[in-house]
Design an enzyme around this catalytic site. Sequence first.
Site, mmCIF file in Angstrom:
data_model
loop_
_atom_site.group_PDB
_atom_site.id
_atom_site.type_symbol
_atom_site.label_atom_id
_atom_site.label_comp_id
_atom_site.label_asym_id
_atom_site.label_seq_id
_atom_site.Cartn_x
_atom_site.Cartn_y
_atom_site.Cartn_z
ATOM 1 N N ASN A 1 11.153 9.418 92.700
ATOM 2 C CA ASN A 1 11.606 9.393 91.309
ATOM 3 C C ASN A 1 10.992 8.157 90.655
ATOM 4 O OD1 ASN A 1 13.655 8.288 89.210
ATOM 5 N ND2 ASN A 1 14.402 10.358 89.539
ATOM 6 N N GLY B 1 27.541 16.997 89.604
ATOM 7 C CA GLY B 1 28.888 17.272 90.073
ATOM 8 C C GLY B 1 29.007 18.211 91.253
ATOM 9 N N ASN C 1 11.849 10.411 85.688
ATOM 10 C CA ASN C 1 13.097 10.164 84.965
ATOM 11 C C ASN C 1 12.751 9.773 83.531
ATOM 12 O OD1 ASN C 1 15.503 9.267 83.945
ATOM 13 N ND2 ASN C 1 15.774 7.595 85.406
ATOM 14 N N LYS D 1 12.730 15.158 85.041
ATOM 15 C CA LYS D 1 14.203 15.153 85.072
ATOM 16 C C LYS D 1 14.756 14.919 83.678
ATOM 17 C CE LYS D 1 18.107 13.215 87.522
ATOM 18 N NZ LYS D 1 18.487 12.319 88.606
ATOM 19 N N CYS E 1 14.889 6.978 80.468
ATOM 20 C CA CYS E 1 14.687 5.537 80.360
ATOM 21 C C CYS E 1 14.361 5.134 78.911
ATOM 22 C CB CYS E 1 13.517 5.215 81.274
ATOM 23 S SG CYS E 1 13.297 3.502 81.524
#
Length: 309
Positions: free
Chosen positions: A101, A246, A129, A167, A132
């Site tokens: 990542n 989750g 990612n 992501k 950011c």
Amino acid sequence: MDEPDLSVKIGPLTLKNPVLTASGTFGYGQEYSGLMDLGRLGGIVVKGLSLKPRSGNPPPRTVETPCGMLNAIGLANLGLETFLKEKLPALQKLKTAVIVNIYGHSINEYGAVAAGLKGVNGISAIEVNISCPNVEKGGMAFGTDAEMSARVTERVLENSDKPVIVKLSPNVTDICEIAIAVEKAGAHAVSLINTLTGMAIDIESRTPVLTNISGGLSGPAIRPVALYMVYQVVNALNIPVIGVGGIVDYRDALQFLIAGATAIQVGTANFVNPRTTLHIIEGLKTFCAERKISRIDEIIGSLRMTDPS
Ligand SMILES: Cc1cc2nc3c(=O)[nH]c(=O)nc-3n(C[C@H](O)[C@H](O)[C@H](O)COP(=O)(O)O)c2cc1C
């Protein structure tokens, strides 16, 4: 019946099963090696990597919330050079996919981290990612803007020889708009969701609990939001989607697979039980075997719509 085939394909990458660990919740894998055979996992997504080392935000940087937690770690990590020298050799020996990542505070930094991983053996894919903040554009997260998300994706692809998974951030009005933009930019797959922004206040001191004021909400509290976003994105894209948010057991994982996710990631649940991923893999096997489902592929995207008439 033979054991069900749990293998899945994420673009050019084949995983032995669809269960991955989520970035930032499983360190560099080695931290968990005494607790489980890491080779049984579909893959490990390592902690977000930047060009230079970062110490992150000052504590307190985590707080428990109902059915979840808020974190404001601030993407603390070792930086590219130390990662390659100190962490990668152990990861290269693992019999599982290793997904790195990455993040940056500028488009150039994203490109530089991707370039630093180019030609390096033992890395199966890069996960980008985009949650950011963009320091060149007033600190707004790259992933909240479709054009910036596409530009980051393009820059990583230009500098990479590996499959690129982008992501997505849930902190947007329309996640499909961003997903479509990164697909058009050439992403091999998307993963979603990253954490939802939130805060907690200490009522005695009347101060924010987190030094950073806000943090990212994760854990079971966000699962229905993540599931619906995955469902929407699956229906908007042609590339594979990885579901995150989750997931604590195989039933949660199945909901994401039925909605159309090709694989899933487990994050916060690793802090409650470090062997959650293994229980999920076993649960998926048993679920398939009991229903005479020979391949997990048969479950992916098998959602049935109830007829309102
Ligand atoms: C302590 C912590 C650190 C995280 N660090 C990262 C990170 O470095 N990069 C990233 O893309 N996501 C990071 N995440 C987000 C998770 O990978 C995941 O997307 C999110 O927590 C939702 O999944 P979960 O509910 O299963 O935890 C982090 C989450 C937590 C709780």
